[in-house]
Design a protein around this motif. Structure first.
Motif, PDB file in Angstrom:
ATOM      1  N   SER A  93      15.948 -34.048  42.189  1.00  0.00           N
ATOM      2  CA  SER A  93      17.218 -33.421  42.560  1.00  0.00           C
ATOM      3  C   SER A  93      18.067 -33.140  41.321  1.00  0.00           C
ATOM      4  O   SER A  93      18.644 -32.055  41.171  1.00  0.00           O
ATOM      5  CB  SER A  93      17.978 -34.338  43.523  1.00  0.00           C
ATOM      6  OG  SER A  93      19.241 -33.814  43.807  1.00  0.00           O
ATOM      7  N   ARG A  94      18.123 -34.096  40.433  1.00  0.00           N
ATOM      8  CA  ARG A  94      18.896 -33.912  39.190  1.00  0.00           C
ATOM      9  C   ARG A  94      18.272 -32.823  38.307  1.00  0.00           C
ATOM     10  O   ARG A  94      18.985 -32.068  37.665  1.00  0.00           O
ATOM     11  CB  ARG A  94      18.991 -35.222  38.414  1.00  0.00           C
ATOM     12  CG  ARG A  94      19.903 -36.236  39.048  1.00  0.00           C
ATOM     13  CD  ARG A  94      19.861 -37.554  38.303  1.00  0.00           C
ATOM     14  NE  ARG A  94      20.605 -38.596  38.962  1.00  0.00           N
ATOM     15  CZ  ARG A  94      21.679 -39.180  38.451  1.00  0.00           C
ATOM     16  NH1 ARG A  94      22.119 -38.832  37.265  1.00  0.00           N
ATOM     17  NH2 ARG A  94      22.300 -40.129  39.119  1.00  0.00           N
ATOM     18  N   GLN A  95      16.956 -32.778  38.268  1.00  0.00           N
ATOM     19  CA  GLN A  95      16.282 -31.740  37.472  1.00  0.00           C
ATOM     20  C   GLN A  95      16.592 -30.346  38.014  1.00  0.00           C
ATOM     21  O   GLN A  95      16.819 -29.413  37.255  1.00  0.00           O
ATOM     22  CB  GLN A  95      14.774 -31.981  37.453  1.00  0.00           C
ATOM     23  CG  GLN A  95      14.370 -33.128  36.576  1.00  0.00           C
ATOM     24  CD  GLN A  95      12.892 -33.495  36.693  1.00  0.00           C
ATOM     25  OE1 GLN A  95      12.267 -33.295  37.748  1.00  0.00           O
ATOM     26  NE2 GLN A  95      12.333 -34.034  35.625  1.00  0.00           N
ATOM     27  N   ARG A  96      16.588 -30.212  39.349  1.00  0.00           N
ATOM     28  CA  ARG A  96      16.928 -28.914  39.955  1.00  0.00           C
ATOM     29  C   ARG A  96      18.366 -28.516  39.630  1.00  0.00           C
ATOM     30  O   ARG A  96      18.639 -27.369  39.281  1.00  0.00           O
ATOM     31  CB  ARG A  96      16.722 -28.960  41.471  1.00  0.00           C
ATOM     32  CG  ARG A  96      15.292 -28.762  41.907  1.00  0.00           C
ATOM     33  CD  ARG A  96      15.189 -28.518  43.412  1.00  0.00           C
ATOM     34  NE  ARG A  96      15.763 -29.596  44.212  1.00  0.00           N
ATOM     35  CZ  ARG A  96      15.091 -30.675  44.620  1.00  0.00           C
ATOM     36  NH1 ARG A  96      13.826 -30.819  44.307  1.00  0.00           N
ATOM     37  NH2 ARG A  96      15.680 -31.591  45.345  1.00  0.00           N
ATOM     38  N   ARG A  97      19.288 -29.467  39.767  1.00  0.00           N
ATOM     39  CA  ARG A  97      20.699 -29.168  39.457  1.00  0.00           C
ATOM     40  C   ARG A  97      20.875 -28.807  37.989  1.00  0.00           C
ATOM     41  O   ARG A  97      21.626 -27.897  37.652  1.00  0.00           O
ATOM     42  CB  ARG A  97      21.585 -30.353  39.836  1.00  0.00           C
ATOM     43  CG  ARG A  97      21.812 -30.492  41.320  1.00  0.00           C
ATOM     44  CD  ARG A  97      22.946 -31.455  41.651  1.00  0.00           C
ATOM     45  NE  ARG A  97      22.804 -32.757  41.024  1.00  0.00           N
ATOM     46  CZ  ARG A  97      22.372 -33.859  41.628  1.00  0.00           C
ATOM     47  NH1 ARG A  97      22.037 -33.817  42.905  1.00  0.00           N
ATOM     48  NH2 ARG A  97      22.291 -35.004  40.979  1.00  0.00           N
TER      49      ARG A  97
END
Length: 169
Positions: A93-97
């Motif tokens: 999720s953090r990588q996508r953001r």
């Protein structure tokens, strides 16, 4: 025969060149004018100041993701399945953001860079036109000039005009 000669002379008459009027032509090195103008340096500093905070935030997000990945590698074997799954989901999720924020940052940077470039081009054009009118110049060439003598190069004068405008604002 005389008739034919008269027709040829009349037909060739429009091809004769009228005497050239006195035209004043000058050139500028647009790249040099832009790069040596104080407006260019100020725009670069302003842009750098605008993006510094966002670059710092992106680096912090990357560092946080790296720490979470290290934690997963280090503590993963000791964690429960649910904890590992939650941590993996958090990392994804953090990588996508982060990826979204990087793309948005690049687009915003390019847009702002174009805005500053357009503003600077307008300032250069105004200075060139003003100088041309003052000096009675009929034509100013820029790109595509193969050769020009220093006598007709107005680049230094345009740069000086831009410096004066920058100081007076």
């Amino acid at each position: 025969m005389r008739f034919l000669t008269l027709i040829l002379l009349l037909a060739a008459a429009p091809l004769t060149v009228a005497p050239a009027a006195d035209y004043s032509i000058a050139v500028i090195d647009a790249n040099r004018v832009v790069e040596e103008s104080p407006q260019y340096a100020a725009a670069g500093q302003a842009l750098q100041g605008e993006v510094a905070e966002r670059e710092r935030a992106l680096r912090e997000q990357q560092e946080e993701i790296a720490k979470l990945q290290e934690r997963l590698e280090r503590d993963g074997p000791l964690m429960s399945e649910d904890e590992v799954q939650r941590l993996q989901n958090d990392i994804r999720s953090r990588q996508r953001r982060l990826k979204y924020a990087q793309v948005e940052f690049q687009e915003d940077f390019a847009l702002r860079q174009n805005e500053l470039r357009t503003k600077l081009a307008k300032q250069v054009q105004e200075a060139v036109i003003e100088l041309a009118k003052e000096k009675g110049i009929d034509l100013i060439l820029s790109e595509g000039v193969v050769y020009s003598s220093d006598r007709i190069d107005l680049s230094d004068e345009v740069i000086e005009r831009l410096k004066q405008r920058f100081q007076s604002r």
